[in-house]
Structures are given as structure tokens and as C-alpha cells.
Enzyme design. Sequence first.
Site, PDB file in Angstrom:
ATOM      1  N   THR A   4       0.877  -3.327   5.290  1.00  0.00           N
ATOM      2  CA  THR A   4      -0.254  -2.448   4.927  1.00  0.00           C
ATOM      3  C   THR A   4      -0.119  -1.072   5.580  1.00  0.00           C
ATOM      4  O   THR A   4      -0.445  -0.055   4.960  1.00  0.00           O
ATOM      5  CB  THR A   4      -1.593  -3.119   5.315  1.00  0.00           C
ATOM      6  OG1 THR A   4      -1.677  -4.364   4.621  1.00  0.00           O
ATOM      7  CG2 THR A   4      -2.787  -2.270   4.920  1.00  0.00           C
ATOM      8  N   ASP A  33      -5.038  -4.954  -0.830  1.00  0.00           N
ATOM      9  CA  ASP A  33      -4.940  -6.268  -0.174  1.00  0.00           C
ATOM     10  C   ASP A  33      -6.006  -7.202  -0.769  1.00  0.00           C
ATOM     11  O   ASP A  33      -5.720  -8.362  -1.087  1.00  0.00           O
ATOM     12  CB  ASP A  33      -5.209  -6.166   1.337  1.00  0.00           C
ATOM     13  CG  ASP A  33      -4.256  -5.244   2.068  1.00  0.00           C
ATOM     14  OD1 ASP A  33      -3.503  -5.709   2.916  1.00  0.00           O
ATOM     15  OD2 ASP A  33      -4.266  -4.023   1.798  1.00  0.00           O
TER      16      ASP A  33
HETATM   17 MG    MG Z   1      -1.085  -8.437   4.523  1.00  0.00          MG
END
Ligand code: MG
Length: 347
Positions: free
Chosen positions: A123, A50
Site C-alpha cells: 500500500t 484495499d
Molecule cells: Mg495489504
Amino acid sequence: MSTAVPLIVRVLASSVSVAGKAGKIVRDVMSKGELGIVEKGKDDYQTEADRSAQRCIIASLSAQYPKVNIIGEEDNPDNEGDISSEWLAVDADKEILSIECPSFLKGVKEEDIVIWVDPLDGTSEYTQGALMLKRDPWERWKMYLSHPLISIKWYLSLLQSHYGFLEHVTVLIGISVNEKPVAGVIHQPYFKSLIDGEKKIGRTIWGLQEVGVGGYTAAPPPDSLVITTTRSHSNPIVEKALQVMNASQILRVGGAGYKVLQLLEGVASIYVFASPGCKKWDTCAPEAILNAAGGKLTDILGNYYKYGASVTKPNKTGVLAAVNNDLHTYALNRIPQELKDKLASSK
Ligand code: MG
Ligand code: AMP
Ligand code: MG
């Protein structure tokens, strides 16, 4: 890049290029095996993928369009500003550059644009998918033990699903002008395909208002009502809004980007999420692409979200998206007023 091409088309072409680069970063972090998971809040995690993908996207786009306001999900990706040149993508997709710009967007200036970046949507699915890529059962078990996200029940169910969850992961770049989402990119780093006998990984879907969409094969909605929703952020209100839909099937998958892809590809017809968890970076690109394909995305009350730089980030009144206006109206009418009031009052 020719400046004769209108700005909005150049920004979209650059976004398509950098999304592919970010997708490679997402895969590379996974292959190295050190995900660097950080807990941002309840059921809300961040990994090295990320952080790195966001640094790549923001550094690349702001180098080319310094006056565009770019807002990313991740607060402070470490070493911001210190970007190695291999992470800078300053090229632009040739096919997009040749698009005829809709006339209402021809005069757009950098100052009018706000870009919303979700460097890795899904995620939870990324980290759970990572676990399954470990071929050695002992290595997999060790990784599970160091993993903050999943219960033993999930672990056992994951053993049966293998690669599946990684397909839910997307990179999202949404482009808004005067608060409206007008263009967007959904890149799917783990999409597998065979093109002319050659195995490919990753694909990029784009959309531009009044022009259309590209990067995938459109399909009509399923014959019976298939709803798509969250698999990792449910609660009793989310479930109540699903029950009232009278659906023949409910699909539970990760990410706002992937759910909208399911709508575009005829896997599902409506995306229902009656909860405040999604943010502007989750919906800007999917909404722009869905609009360009003839669909509609609003909150659970039927109102459009705004994407200007000063809006609040959470989509507090949920997400309701459908492949067309009729299905959107159907779903909107099915949701009880009481539930709508509850979400609206939690603002
Ligand atoms: Mg994200
Ligand atoms: P989901 O459909 O659960 O995969 O969520 C779509 C997007 O919204 C993902 O980026 C999630 O991280 C975000 N999201 C949804 N619900 C929550 C929540 N309760 N907390 C944090 N993020 C959420
Ligand atoms: Mg997200």
C-alpha cells in the site's frame, strides 16, 4: 463449472479469475484519483483500493464456496454485503481447471480450506506511485501536501522514480489446507507487457503444490548474492540481519508478493525481513507459490508458519525466503543466534 474437477483446483481457478478483477479495481481507484487513505497504525495504511478489492474477492469466493473460511487483511470494508454485480467474479480460469490435481489434495473439502487475502500488498508503494502518475506538477504538489505518508526527501526521490513503485503492488490470495499453504495467486495489476504487438497491463502468477507454477518465465538466481528486503518498514534489527548476509547487492522494494516474484524471476536469491510486520495474508500465497517452484519460506528461526483459521495473524518472527534449500540454509546460518533470540522473545 464442472464439479468433476477437484475442489482445490476449482478454488485456485476462481482465485485466478477474481485476482484479475481485484487488480482492475486497484487500477480504477487510482485513475479516479481519490485514494481515501486511512491510517490503521504506525506505517500501516489502507486505501479505497484495499477496501474495494477485498470486498470483491471475499464476496466472489464466498458466493461460490460458502463453507471455506476466508480471512482478509482489512477489518471492516464499509458496505460489506452490498456488492454490485459488476464486482462479483464467479467465473474460473479455464487453463487452471484443466490441471491434474495432486492425489493428496483430491479429497479436500470446503471445511478444510482457509484462504488468506491481501487485497493490495504494498500500500505504501501504491500511494507513493499514485503521486507520480499526476502529470501536472501543481496537481502533484497539491496531492503531496494532502498525503500523510511521505517526507519531502521521499517526494524528491519519487520524482525520479515515476511509475516504478506501482510494479511492487500485488493482490495476494493464499490457499491453505490443514494449516499448510498449498496453492496461491499473486496478481500484479501494473505489470506491463507486449504480447503479439498488443500492450497488456497486469499479470497473474499461480502455484499449486506438486504441480508447479505458471504466469511468468522462471529464471535461475543471479550469479552473485542479491538480497531483497523492505523499503518502507526497516529498523536496526532488520538492517543487522542484512549486514551479516555478505550480499553483493541489497534491493529495497515494497510488498511480500513482489519480493517473492523477484526470487522467482532470478532478480534476487534471498528475501530477508527480521521484523514482526508481515501477517499471514502477506506470506500465504507467496509461500505456496515459492514452494511449488522449489523454494522455501520460513521465519527467521527456520520454522514454517501455520495458516489455520485460529493462528495469530502477525508473522512475529520475521520472514526468510530463498529460491532453494541451500540458499535458505546459508541465510539461516548467517543470522546470529542473538538476533534470532531477540525476535523470538518479542513474541
Ligand atoms: Mg495489504
Ligand atoms: P514490506 O516488505 O515493508 O513492503 O512489507 C511487506 C508486507 O508486510 C506489507 O503488506 C506491509 O504492510 C507489511 N508490513 C511489514 N512491516 C510492517 C509494519 N512495521 N507495520 C505494518 N505492516 C507491515
Ligand atoms: Mg501486505
